[in-house]
Write an enzyme that holds these catalytic residues in place. Structure first.
Site, PDB file in Angstrom:
ATOM      1  N   TYR A  40     -42.415 -44.020  14.758  1.00  0.00           N
ATOM      2  CA  TYR A  40     -41.427 -43.091  15.581  1.00  0.00           C
ATOM      3  C   TYR A  40     -41.182 -44.019  16.915  1.00  0.00           C
ATOM      4  CZ  TYR A  40     -39.489 -38.988  17.954  1.00  0.00           C
ATOM      5  OH  TYR A  40     -39.263 -38.186  18.394  1.00  0.00           O
ATOM      6  N   LYS A  95     -37.015 -27.017 -10.388  1.00  0.00           N
ATOM      7  CA  LYS A  95     -35.900 -27.780 -10.099  1.00  0.00           C
ATOM      8  C   LYS A  95     -36.198 -29.807  -9.698  1.00  0.00           C
ATOM      9  CE  LYS A  95     -31.770 -28.731 -12.441  1.00  0.00           C
ATOM     10  NZ  LYS A  95     -31.962 -28.460 -14.025  1.00  0.00           N
TER      11      LYS A  95
END
Length: 763
Positions: A40, A95
């Protein structure tokens, strides 16, 4: 299992231990402040600036290139219909799971709260910069066609509505091969389609690209035949208005070559099937009940070539054969779309794969002596490991050849290696194992069935068709627990301590005493021991009243293995009993031996353990690549612990030269092919991927497999008994239900193998 219990189990599966089926995990180190400052602020600014200079750098510095969105508005969910976006989320997560386990693709599932076409499209376009591809899912027709068409045109990443094209691609591959077997031409066949939704229309569209003439396709929906007089049809359906008003399905099928069913169960009668042309091709893909029952169809017409959507019949048209690998190939070349050329490439890759010799691993998984291209094998099996290396490259090449690939592949051999590596994180071996057990389930004694988790494992084994359970324990308690679990199947229950079992117990005791009477066992001792479940269960297997046995959930390993050693004994020609654990690691299945029996094996015993382990690895359809591990590398130490490993390897090299085994070698070199090749290029393991580790002693093997299991949450199957005459296996103390079910599958497969060897020996 009753309906209530199934519902409860499904809900618990999705709710516990963590709600949902997917999670996000870091791919970079984050242990130190330095790591976090790179992940970060301030370090993250550098890739941001590089992407700002050139937007294509987003593929270099972020996960976009391997990230697909599975997007739905919940308007056509499975067989549930329009249930809304929130209710569709479990399906979309499912899925996502399939994308990950079959092709290593990361997924965010996104459920959009609108039925408005423009609003839906705008939403997808606005979030598209996050993703490398878009998989549209469970959107009702005809809106799904318009949504897909516009997104394909307006986005520069692959977009596909799998409900349409997945089924079309798989069934097209099946059709090509079925027509070849039937000796019919695509340009001449007459096709009748039951169903006119998105999947049926997509199938018909792709069949035309294969050469089928549009006028030779007669299509039906719930209101009857599609004819020019119909005024209620969409523009896409009007392409197939070749039927004559009033024509029934039975009439249309007279002389038809192909029937494609994407509608409702049991709408096709035997009489309709008999009216079809010679060598009829029937794709009855309504789920869970096909348009005509498979057994009824093959009984009605011996010349039929049939496919369904079900896994319990040959030729399953399963979308998982397509979408993971289509997106894999598209992502890997940074395709700007999934075009017709890429779909057709997938069709032909699947069709051709069905004609190639099938790997032993797949034959084993499906309980076949040899799968061969023919009426019962016109499309590959979902567990075929070659799918990723056949379909994905074909799609990638088609993308390149059709000019939509922004990052062409130049080294295809390296690409294939990368694809194979992606399979390593998946537990396919467990599914293969379970599938194989189902092909010929055996009678398995559960010696501790009055423990709730053991009984639950028996219930799953029964309901999944893995085994025929025989339950041992307190009968009254077992019946109470069965009621609590909703396990209402009528399975045998025995309590060895009850009067009800006196006759069987005395019979077993007499047989046991006669086998051990010269080894300090009296008849009274034998009668006493037969009251113990593990002795009773072992005798059931010995006497052919059961095929296999599992125990050990509530008792220590030594106390469980003792009666097995006394009653069952070693297989013919075997002088040593050992165990191996199959660990489901990120690099693929790894076998570790000996994890439970021999504290400090000699060189001779290590060689025997290696040979027995190799035999077991082959039983799972894999070729063993074995490292005999030590703290030493090829003679770097003269310590006796290293020396015995070296001697065992020398013996194996001399008498089993075809076995891929080497050592003594340190574990890091064994598992790092580059290190091994650079430092020890002479090794038989150089350039190979090790899948089996033989440890110098029990301490090392046991500690290592439990470290892997607990520290990295690696699934373990085992310890698997090696060298026993019968299929008897022991659970880890306190094993989970899942681990026990896996061990039951091992026991069944072991019993299958022993039965085969016995038949061969008696011929």
């Amino acid at each position: 299992m009753n309906k209530y219990s199934k519902r409860r189990e499904a809900l618990l599966y999705h709710a516990k231990p963590t709600p949902g089926k997917i999670q996000v995990v870091p791919t970079k180190k984050y242990a130190t402040q330095r790591d976090l400052s790179l992940a970060y602020s301030p370090g993250v600014a550098e890739p941001c600036l590089e992407i700002a200079k050139d937007v294509n750098n987003v593929y270099k510095y972020t996960a976009k290139g391997n990230l697909v969105a599975v997007i739905s508005n919940g308007t056509a969910v499975l067989g549930l219909g329009d249930i809304g976006p929130e209710a569709s989320k479990p399906v979309m997560e499912g899925k996502a799971l399939l994308f990950k386990i079959f092709a290593g693709i990361d997924v965010f599932d996104i459920e959009v709260g609108t039925k408005d076409i423009d609003a839906f499209i705008e939403t997808v376009k606005n979030i598209a910069p996050t993703f490398g591809g878009i998989n549209l899912e469970d959107i009702k027709a005809p809106e799904s066609f318009e949504i897909e068409r516009r997104l394909v045109e307006e986005l520069n990443i692959p977009v596909m509505h799998d409900d349409q094209h997945g089924t079309a691609i798989i069934s097209s591959a099946a059709l090509l091969n079925a027509l070849e077997l039937a000796k019919k031409k695509t340009t001449e066949v007459k096709i009748v389609v039951s169903g006119a939704g998105s999947a049926a229309l997509a199938c018909a569209n792709l069949y035309i690209l294969l050469g089928v003439k549009p006028e030779n396709i007669i299509m039906f929906d719930k209101d009857g035949v599609l004819s020019p007089q119909r005024t209620d049809l969409s523009d896409l359906q009007k392409r197939y208005t070749h039927g004559k008003t009033g024509t029934t399905l039975a009439q249309a099928l007279v002389g038809a070559d192909v029937f494609l069913g994407l509608s409702a169960g049991n709408i096709m009668s035997p009489e309709m099937l008999l009216g079809m042309a010679k060598n009829p091709i029937v794709f009855a893909m309504a789920n869970p009940i096909p348009e005509i029952d498979y057994d009824l169809a093959v009984k009605t017409r011996k010349d039929i070539i049939m496919a369904t959507g079900r896994s319990d019949h040959p030729n399953q048209v399963n979308n998982v054969l397509g979408f993971p690998y289509i997106f894999r190939g598209a992502l890997d070349v940074r395709a700007t779309k999934i075009n017709e050329e890429m779909k057709m490439a997938a069709v032909h890759a699947l069709a051709e794969l069905a004609k190639e010799p099938v790997p032993e691993q797949v034959n084993i998984a499906y309980g076949e002596t040899r799968l061969n291209f023919g009426k019962e094998y016109i499309i590959p099996k979902p567990f075929d490991p070659r799918l990723i290396t056949q379909v994905a490259p074909a799609v990638a090449r088609a993308a390149m050849n059709s000019g939509v690939a922004l990052n062409p592949i130049t080294d295809w051999d390296k690409y294939e290696e990368e694809l194979l590596e992606r399979l390593g994180s998946d537990n396919k071996m467990v599914r293969l194992l379970t599938n194989r057990a189902k092909t010929d389930p055996k009678r398995v004694v559960f010696a501790e069935a009055d423990h709730l988790d053991v009984l639950k494992a028996a219930q799953i084994a029964y309901e999944e068709g893995i085994a025929h359970p025989i339950l041992l324990g307190n009968k009254e308690l077992i019946l109470e627990l069965k009621e609590e679990l909703g396990f209402d199947a009528d399975v045998p229950i025995f309590d060895p301590k009850t009067k009800e079992e006196d006759q069987r117990r005395m019979k077993y005791a007499d047989i046991y005493w006669k086998s051990r009477q010269r080894r300090g066992i009296s008849l009274l001792d034998a009668q006493k021991w037969m009251r113990e479940r593990n002795y009773f269960a072992a005798m059931m297997v010995n006497e052919g009243d059961a095929d296999a046995m599992v125990s050990g959930y509530s008792r220590s390993y030594p106390s469980t293995v003792k009666p097995l050693m006394q009653l069952i004994g070693k297989a013919p020609g075997i002088t040593l009993i050992a165990t191996t654990n199959m660990m489901m690691t990120n690099r693929g299945p790894m076998f570790l031996s000996d994890t439970a029996i021999n504290p400090n094996p000699t060189a001779d015993e290590l060689a025997k353990i290696a040979l027995m382990t190799a035999k077991t690895v082959r039983m799972f359809g894999m070729e063993p690549v074995m490292a005999m591990v030590s703290f030493s590398n090829f003679g770097s130490s003269s310590h006796e612990s290293a020396t015995k490993v070296r001697e065992a390897v020398a013996y194996l090299h001399k008498y089993y030269p075809d076995l891929i085994v080497d050592g003594e070698i340190q574990t890091d070199f064994a598992l790092n092919p580059e290190m091994l090749k650079n430092k020890f290029p002479f090794s038989k393991l150089a350039g190979k991927k090790v899948n089996t580790l033989i440890f110098p002693n029990l301490e090392a093997a046991n500690i290592n497999y439990k470290l892997l299991k607990e520290l990295y949450k690696v699934d373990s199957v085992g310890p698997i008994m090696l060298g026993m005459e019968k299929a008897v296996h022991i659970f880890q103390l306190g094993a989970s239900v899942e681990e026990m079910v896996n061990m039951v599958a091992v026991a069944v497969v072991d019993a299958q193998e022993k039965e085969k060897r016995k038949k061969v020996a008696t011929k």
